[in-house]
Every structure is written in C-alpha cells, then in structure tokens.
Design a protein around this motif. Structure first.
Motif, PDB file in Angstrom:
ATOM      1  N   VAL A  45       2.236 -17.978   1.393  1.00  0.00           N
ATOM      2  CA  VAL A  45       0.983 -18.083   0.653  1.00  0.00           C
ATOM      3  C   VAL A  45       1.263 -17.673  -0.784  1.00  0.00           C
ATOM      4  O   VAL A  45       1.902 -16.645  -1.028  1.00  0.00           O
ATOM      5  N   ALA A  46       0.787 -18.466  -1.702  1.00  0.00           N
ATOM      6  CA  ALA A  46       0.981 -18.141  -3.120  1.00  0.00           C
ATOM      7  C   ALA A  46       0.326 -16.801  -3.430  1.00  0.00           C
ATOM      8  O   ALA A  46      -0.809 -16.545  -3.014  1.00  0.00           O
ATOM      9  N   LYS A  47       1.030 -15.950  -4.142  1.00  0.00           N
ATOM     10  CA  LYS A  47       0.523 -14.617  -4.479  1.00  0.00           C
ATOM     11  C   LYS A  47      -0.821 -14.700  -5.196  1.00  0.00           C
ATOM     12  O   LYS A  47      -1.716 -13.892  -4.962  1.00  0.00           O
ATOM     13  N   ARG A  48      -1.017 -15.710  -6.015  1.00  0.00           N
ATOM     14  CA  ARG A  48      -2.267 -15.848  -6.753  1.00  0.00           C
ATOM     15  C   ARG A  48      -3.453 -16.177  -5.835  1.00  0.00           C
ATOM     16  O   ARG A  48      -4.600 -16.029  -6.234  1.00  0.00           O
ATOM     17  N   SER A  49      -3.159 -16.617  -4.598  1.00  0.00           N
ATOM     18  CA  SER A  49      -4.224 -16.925  -3.641  1.00  0.00           C
ATOM     19  C   SER A  49      -4.739 -15.683  -2.916  1.00  0.00           C
ATOM     20  O   SER A  49      -5.770 -15.733  -2.263  1.00  0.00           O
ATOM     21  N   LEU A  50      -3.986 -14.600  -3.030  1.00  0.00           N
ATOM     22  CA  LEU A  50      -4.346 -13.373  -2.323  1.00  0.00           C
ATOM     23  C   LEU A  50      -5.253 -12.496  -3.177  1.00  0.00           C
ATOM     24  O   LEU A  50      -5.131 -12.467  -4.397  1.00  0.00           O
ATOM     25  N   GLY A  51      -6.122 -11.788  -2.529  1.00  0.00           N
ATOM     26  CA  GLY A  51      -6.971 -10.820  -3.233  1.00  0.00           C
ATOM     27  C   GLY A  51      -6.281  -9.478  -3.319  1.00  0.00           C
ATOM     28  O   GLY A  51      -5.066  -9.355  -3.123  1.00  0.00           O
ATOM     29  N   ASP A  52      -7.058  -8.459  -3.583  1.00  0.00           N
ATOM     30  CA  ASP A  52      -6.526  -7.108  -3.655  1.00  0.00           C
ATOM     31  C   ASP A  52      -6.122  -6.612  -2.271  1.00  0.00           C
ATOM     32  O   ASP A  52      -6.738  -6.966  -1.262  1.00  0.00           O
ATOM     33  N   LYS A  53      -5.101  -5.769  -2.223  1.00  0.00           N
ATOM     34  CA  LYS A  53      -4.676  -5.158  -0.973  1.00  0.00           C
ATOM     35  C   LYS A  53      -5.799  -4.257  -0.475  1.00  0.00           C
ATOM     36  O   LYS A  53      -6.348  -3.455  -1.229  1.00  0.00           O
ATOM     37  N   VAL A  54      -6.153  -4.396   0.822  1.00  0.00           N
ATOM     38  CA  VAL A  54      -7.227  -3.582   1.378  1.00  0.00           C
ATOM     39  C   VAL A  54      -6.724  -2.598   2.426  1.00  0.00           C
ATOM     40  O   VAL A  54      -7.386  -1.596   2.692  1.00  0.00           O
ATOM     41  N   THR A  55      -5.571  -2.868   3.031  1.00  0.00           N
ATOM     42  CA  THR A  55      -5.039  -1.958   4.044  1.00  0.00           C
ATOM     43  C   THR A  55      -3.587  -2.303   4.327  1.00  0.00           C
ATOM     44  O   THR A  55      -3.042  -3.261   3.800  1.00  0.00           O
ATOM     45  N   SER A  56      -2.969  -1.527   5.187  1.00  0.00           N
ATOM     46  CA  SER A  56      -1.615  -1.786   5.661  1.00  0.00           C
ATOM     47  C   SER A  56      -1.669  -1.888   7.184  1.00  0.00           C
ATOM     48  O   SER A  56      -2.376  -1.109   7.826  1.00  0.00           O
ATOM     49  N   LEU A  57      -0.944  -2.828   7.730  1.00  0.00           N
ATOM     50  CA  LEU A  57      -0.847  -2.957   9.188  1.00  0.00           C
ATOM     51  C   LEU A  57       0.482  -2.384   9.686  1.00  0.00           C
ATOM     52  O   LEU A  57       0.950  -2.725  10.764  1.00  0.00           O
ATOM     53  N   GLN A  58       1.054  -1.484   8.930  1.00  0.00           N
ATOM     54  CA  GLN A  58       2.330  -0.875   9.293  1.00  0.00           C
ATOM     55  C   GLN A  58       2.279  -0.230  10.679  1.00  0.00           C
ATOM     56  O   GLN A  58       3.239  -0.311  11.434  1.00  0.00           O
ATOM     57  N   ASN A  59       1.161   0.374  11.029  1.00  0.00           N
ATOM     58  CA  ASN A  59       1.034   1.021  12.342  1.00  0.00           C
ATOM     59  C   ASN A  59       0.947   0.011  13.482  1.00  0.00           C
ATOM     60  O   ASN A  59       1.076   0.386  14.645  1.00  0.00           O
TER      61      ASN A  59
END
Length: 75
Positions: A45-59
C-alpha cells in the motif's frame, strides 16, 4: 501463491474451512473497533494512502504469523 490447503475436499463449506478462515483472517480490536486482517488480499500500500498510526499489533504477532503461514504453506 496460496497453499492447496483443502485439496482433498470436494466442497469448501467444511469445518476445516471455517477453522482456516479464522486463522487466515484474525480479528483485532483497534480503538474500540473490530477489524479483520484480510491476509489473502495482502499487498503493498502506498504510504501516502495510509493515515496516522493509531496502534501497534505487536502483541498479536503470533496470530499474524499464523495467518501468513497458513496462506503460504497451508500449515
């Protein structure tokens, strides 16, 4: 590039498919909203298509890796 997970079955409505769908499409709650990882639609996905980071799914790493393993290897 998907594994032949259910090659022996004549249909795809079997219990095994239901289990595979749950592993292949893990669900997460992000900011109170249930989201589903659509592993089979994995693409860049193009980076410009993404919004602001809202969370991490690392867990939830294990669930994400399991979904990718199932998609690519059938395991």
């Amino acid at each position: 590039m998907q594994a032949e997970l259910l090659y022996r079955l004549a249909t795809r409505g079997a219990e095994e498919m239901s289990m595979a769908a749950k592993v292949l499409n893990p669900q997460f709650t992000v900011n109170g909203t249930l989201v589903v990882m659509s592993t089979v639609e994995l693409a860049g996905v193009a980076k410009r298509s993404l919004g602001d980071k809202v969370t991490s799914l690392q867990n939830q790493r294990d669930e994400i890796i399991a979904a990718l393993d199932l998609l690519f290897t059938g395991i």
